[in-house]
Design a protein around this motif. Structure first.
Motif, PDB file in Angstrom:
ATOM      1  N   GLY A  40       0.841  -1.290  -0.005  1.00  0.00           N
ATOM      2  CA  GLY A  40      -0.011  -0.060  -0.016  1.00  0.00           C
ATOM      3  C   GLY A  40       0.940   1.314   0.033  1.00  0.00           C
ATOM      4  N   SER A  41       1.892   1.110   0.759  1.00  0.00           N
ATOM      5  CA  SER A  41       2.755   2.557   0.828  1.00  0.00           C
ATOM      6  C   SER A  41       3.565   2.763  -0.595  1.00  0.00           C
ATOM      7  N   SER A  42       3.723   1.662  -1.391  1.00  0.00           N
ATOM      8  CA  SER A  42       4.209   1.575  -2.564  1.00  0.00           C
ATOM      9  C   SER A  42       3.148   2.570  -3.621  1.00  0.00           C
ATOM     10  N   VAL A  43       2.059   2.280  -3.845  1.00  0.00           N
ATOM     11  CA  VAL A  43       0.867   2.721  -4.369  1.00  0.00           C
ATOM     12  C   VAL A  43       0.715   4.195  -3.905  1.00  0.00           C
ATOM     13  N   VAL A  44       0.700   4.327  -2.703  1.00  0.00           N
ATOM     14  CA  VAL A  44       0.461   5.892  -2.133  1.00  0.00           C
ATOM     15  C   VAL A  44       1.784   6.505  -2.458  1.00  0.00           C
ATOM     16  N   LEU A  45       2.882   6.287  -2.482  1.00  0.00           N
ATOM     17  CA  LEU A  45       3.998   7.006  -2.769  1.00  0.00           C
ATOM     18  C   LEU A  45       4.099   7.362  -4.182  1.00  0.00           C
ATOM     19  N   GLN A  46       3.598   6.386  -5.062  1.00  0.00           N
ATOM     20  CA  GLN A  46       3.667   6.525  -6.362  1.00  0.00           C
ATOM     21  C   GLN A  46       2.891   7.975  -6.925  1.00  0.00           C
ATOM     22  N   GLY A  47       1.653   7.822  -6.174  1.00  0.00           N
ATOM     23  CA  GLY A  47       0.676   8.757  -6.407  1.00  0.00           C
ATOM     24  C   GLY A  47       1.021  10.065  -5.809  1.00  0.00           C
ATOM     25  N   LEU A  48       1.749  10.115  -4.767  1.00  0.00           N
ATOM     26  CA  LEU A  48       1.948  11.466  -4.228  1.00  0.00           C
ATOM     27  C   LEU A  48       3.224  12.055  -5.086  1.00  0.00           C
ATOM     28  N   PHE A  49       4.106  11.352  -5.683  1.00  0.00           N
ATOM     29  CA  PHE A  49       5.231  11.523  -6.578  1.00  0.00           C
ATOM     30  C   PHE A  49       4.577  12.189  -8.053  1.00  0.00           C
ATOM     31  N   TYR A  50       3.448  11.336  -8.551  1.00  0.00           N
ATOM     32  CA  TYR A  50       2.733  11.590  -9.576  1.00  0.00           C
ATOM     33  C   TYR A  50       2.139  13.132  -9.674  1.00  0.00           C
ATOM     34  N   PHE A  51       1.331  13.538  -8.447  1.00  0.00           N
ATOM     35  CA  PHE A  51       0.625  14.650  -8.444  1.00  0.00           C
ATOM     36  C   PHE A  51       1.559  15.665  -7.910  1.00  0.00           C
ATOM     37  N   ARG A  52       2.832  15.489  -7.650  1.00  0.00           N
ATOM     38  CA  ARG A  52       3.957  16.510  -7.190  1.00  0.00           C
ATOM     39  C   ARG A  52       3.655  16.801  -5.806  1.00  0.00           C
ATOM     40  N   VAL A  53       2.978  16.166  -4.897  1.00  0.00           N
ATOM     41  CA  VAL A  53       2.855  16.399  -3.503  1.00  0.00           C
ATOM     42  C   VAL A  53       4.133  16.385  -2.800  1.00  0.00           C
ATOM     43  N   LEU A  54       4.980  15.462  -3.128  1.00  0.00           N
ATOM     44  CA  LEU A  54       6.227  15.346  -2.660  1.00  0.00           C
ATOM     45  C   LEU A  54       7.189  15.913  -3.390  1.00  0.00           C
ATOM     46  N   PRO A  55       8.439  16.402  -2.892  1.00  0.00           N
ATOM     47  CA  PRO A  55       9.399  17.046  -3.855  1.00  0.00           C
ATOM     48  C   PRO A  55       9.863  15.978  -4.879  1.00  0.00           C
ATOM     49  N   SER A  56      10.087  16.682  -6.116  1.00  0.00           N
ATOM     50  CA  SER A  56      10.424  15.841  -7.085  1.00  0.00           C
ATOM     51  C   SER A  56      11.806  15.287  -6.973  1.00  0.00           C
ATOM     52  N   VAL A  57      11.955  13.880  -7.391  1.00  0.00           N
ATOM     53  CA  VAL A  57      13.316  13.246  -7.502  1.00  0.00           C
ATOM     54  C   VAL A  57      13.363  12.390  -8.721  1.00  0.00           C
ATOM     55  N   SER A  58      14.487  12.038  -9.193  1.00  0.00           N
ATOM     56  CA  SER A  58      14.610  11.633 -10.546  1.00  0.00           C
ATOM     57  C   SER A  58      13.499  10.345 -10.599  1.00  0.00           C
ATOM     58  N   TRP A  59      13.205  10.004 -11.888  1.00  0.00           N
ATOM     59  CA  TRP A  59      12.121   8.965 -12.441  1.00  0.00           C
ATOM     60  C   TRP A  59      12.759   7.714 -11.802  1.00  0.00           C
ATOM     61  N   GLU A  60      14.343   7.789 -11.979  1.00  0.00           N
ATOM     62  CA  GLU A  60      14.936   6.371 -11.476  1.00  0.00           C
ATOM     63  C   GLU A  60      14.574   6.078 -10.279  1.00  0.00           C
ATOM     64  N   ALA A  61      14.980   7.165  -9.271  1.00  0.00           N
ATOM     65  CA  ALA A  61      14.624   6.947  -7.737  1.00  0.00           C
ATOM     66  C   ALA A  61      13.391   6.489  -7.470  1.00  0.00           C
ATOM     67  N   ARG A  62      12.275   6.944  -8.199  1.00  0.00           N
ATOM     68  CA  ARG A  62      10.947   6.724  -7.938  1.00  0.00           C
ATOM     69  C   ARG A  62      10.728   5.319  -8.339  1.00  0.00           C
TER      70      ARG A  62
END
Length: 97
Positions: A40-62
Protein backbone atom coordinates in the motif's frame (compact mmCIF):
# COMPACT_ATOMS: atom_id res chain seq x y z
CA UNK A 1 -6.43 1.61 -2.95
CA UNK A 2 -3.07 2.14 -1.31
CA UNK A 3 -4.64 3.64 1.81
CA UNK A 4 -7.02 0.70 2.01
CA UNK A 5 -4.11 -1.76 1.81
CA UNK A 6 -2.24 0.17 4.52
CA UNK A 7 -5.32 0.21 6.76
CA UNK A 8 -5.92 -3.53 6.31
CA UNK A 9 -2.25 -4.22 7.02
CA UNK A 10 -2.40 -2.13 10.17
CA UNK A 11 -5.55 -3.93 11.36
CA UNK A 12 -3.90 -7.28 10.69
CA UNK A 13 -0.80 -6.30 12.66
CA UNK A 14 -2.81 -4.96 15.60
CA UNK A 15 -5.55 -7.59 15.88
CA UNK A 16 -4.58 -10.52 13.65
CA UNK A 17 -7.81 -10.12 11.62
CA UNK A 18 -7.53 -11.05 7.94
CA UNK A 19 -10.06 -10.64 5.16
CA UNK A 20 -12.30 -13.74 4.90
CA UNK A 21 -11.10 -14.48 1.36
CA UNK A 22 -7.48 -14.89 2.53
CA UNK A 23 -8.13 -16.34 5.97
CA UNK A 24 -7.83 -19.98 4.91
CA UNK A 25 -4.44 -19.53 3.22
CA UNK A 26 -2.54 -17.25 5.63
CA UNK A 27 -0.52 -18.95 8.33
CA UNK A 28 1.53 -15.92 9.47
CA UNK A 29 -0.76 -12.90 9.96
CA UNK A 30 2.08 -10.59 11.01
CA UNK A 31 3.92 -11.10 7.72
CA UNK A 32 0.67 -10.65 5.82
CA UNK A 33 -0.04 -7.35 7.56
CA UNK A 34 3.47 -6.06 7.00
CA UNK A 35 3.29 -7.05 3.34
CA UNK A 36 0.01 -5.21 2.93
CA UNK A 37 1.51 -2.09 4.45
CA UNK A 38 4.54 -2.21 2.14
CA UNK A 39 2.39 -2.80 -0.93
CA UNK A 40 0.00 0.00 0.00
CA UNK A 41 2.80 2.45 0.76
CA UNK A 42 4.27 1.80 -2.68
CA UNK A 43 0.99 2.76 -4.33
CA UNK A 44 0.53 5.85 -2.14
CA UNK A 45 4.08 7.09 -2.71
CA UNK A 46 3.80 6.68 -6.46
CA UNK A 47 0.59 8.71 -6.42
CA UNK A 48 2.16 11.44 -4.30
CA UNK A 49 5.13 11.68 -6.63
CA UNK A 50 2.87 11.77 -9.70
CA UNK A 51 0.72 14.62 -8.39
CA UNK A 52 3.86 16.46 -7.19
CA UNK A 53 2.82 16.52 -3.54
CA UNK A 54 6.28 15.32 -2.53
CA UNK A 55 9.44 17.03 -3.79
CA UNK A 56 10.43 15.80 -7.21
CA UNK A 57 13.17 13.22 -7.40
CA UNK A 58 14.56 11.53 -10.45
CA UNK A 59 12.35 9.01 -12.20
CA UNK A 60 14.95 6.32 -11.54
CA UNK A 61 14.72 6.82 -7.79
CA UNK A 62 10.90 6.76 -7.92
CA UNK A 63 10.97 3.64 -10.10
CA UNK A 64 13.38 1.68 -7.91
CA UNK A 65 11.85 2.82 -4.62
CA UNK A 66 8.32 1.99 -5.77
CA UNK A 67 9.31 -1.39 -7.14
CA UNK A 68 11.38 -2.26 -4.06
CA UNK A 69 8.44 -1.51 -1.76
CA UNK A 70 5.97 -3.32 -4.01
CA UNK A 71 8.04 -6.48 -4.43
CA UNK A 72 9.00 -6.56 -0.75
CA UNK A 73 5.31 -6.40 0.15
CA UNK A 74 4.35 -9.09 -2.33
CA UNK A 75 7.19 -11.33 -1.10
CA UNK A 76 6.00 -10.95 2.50
CA UNK A 77 2.43 -11.78 1.49
CA UNK A 78 3.59 -14.91 -0.34
CA UNK A 79 5.76 -15.95 2.60
CA UNK A 80 2.83 -15.47 4.97
CA UNK A 81 0.98 -18.12 2.99
CA UNK A 82 3.84 -20.55 2.35
CA UNK A 83 5.51 -20.71 5.76
CA UNK A 84 3.94 -23.23 8.08
CA UNK A 85 3.01 -22.22 11.57
CA UNK A 86 5.40 -23.56 14.17
CA UNK A 87 3.19 -25.24 16.69
CA UNK A 88 4.57 -27.42 19.39
CA UNK A 89 3.62 -31.04 18.56
CA UNK A 90 3.96 -32.01 22.27
CA UNK A 91 0.97 -29.86 23.27
CA UNK A 92 -2.30 -31.53 22.50
CA UNK A 93 -4.98 -29.28 21.10
CA UNK A 94 -8.67 -29.64 21.98
CA UNK A 95 -9.30 -31.80 18.92
CA UNK A 96 -6.43 -34.20 19.69
CA UNK A 97 -7.96 -35.51 22.93
Amino acid sequence: MGLLAIALGFVTLRTGWILPTARRHVTKPQLHGLGGMFTGSSVVLQGLFYFRVLPSVSWEARFFLGNALLFTGLLLIVLSQLLSSRRNPDQAGPSAV
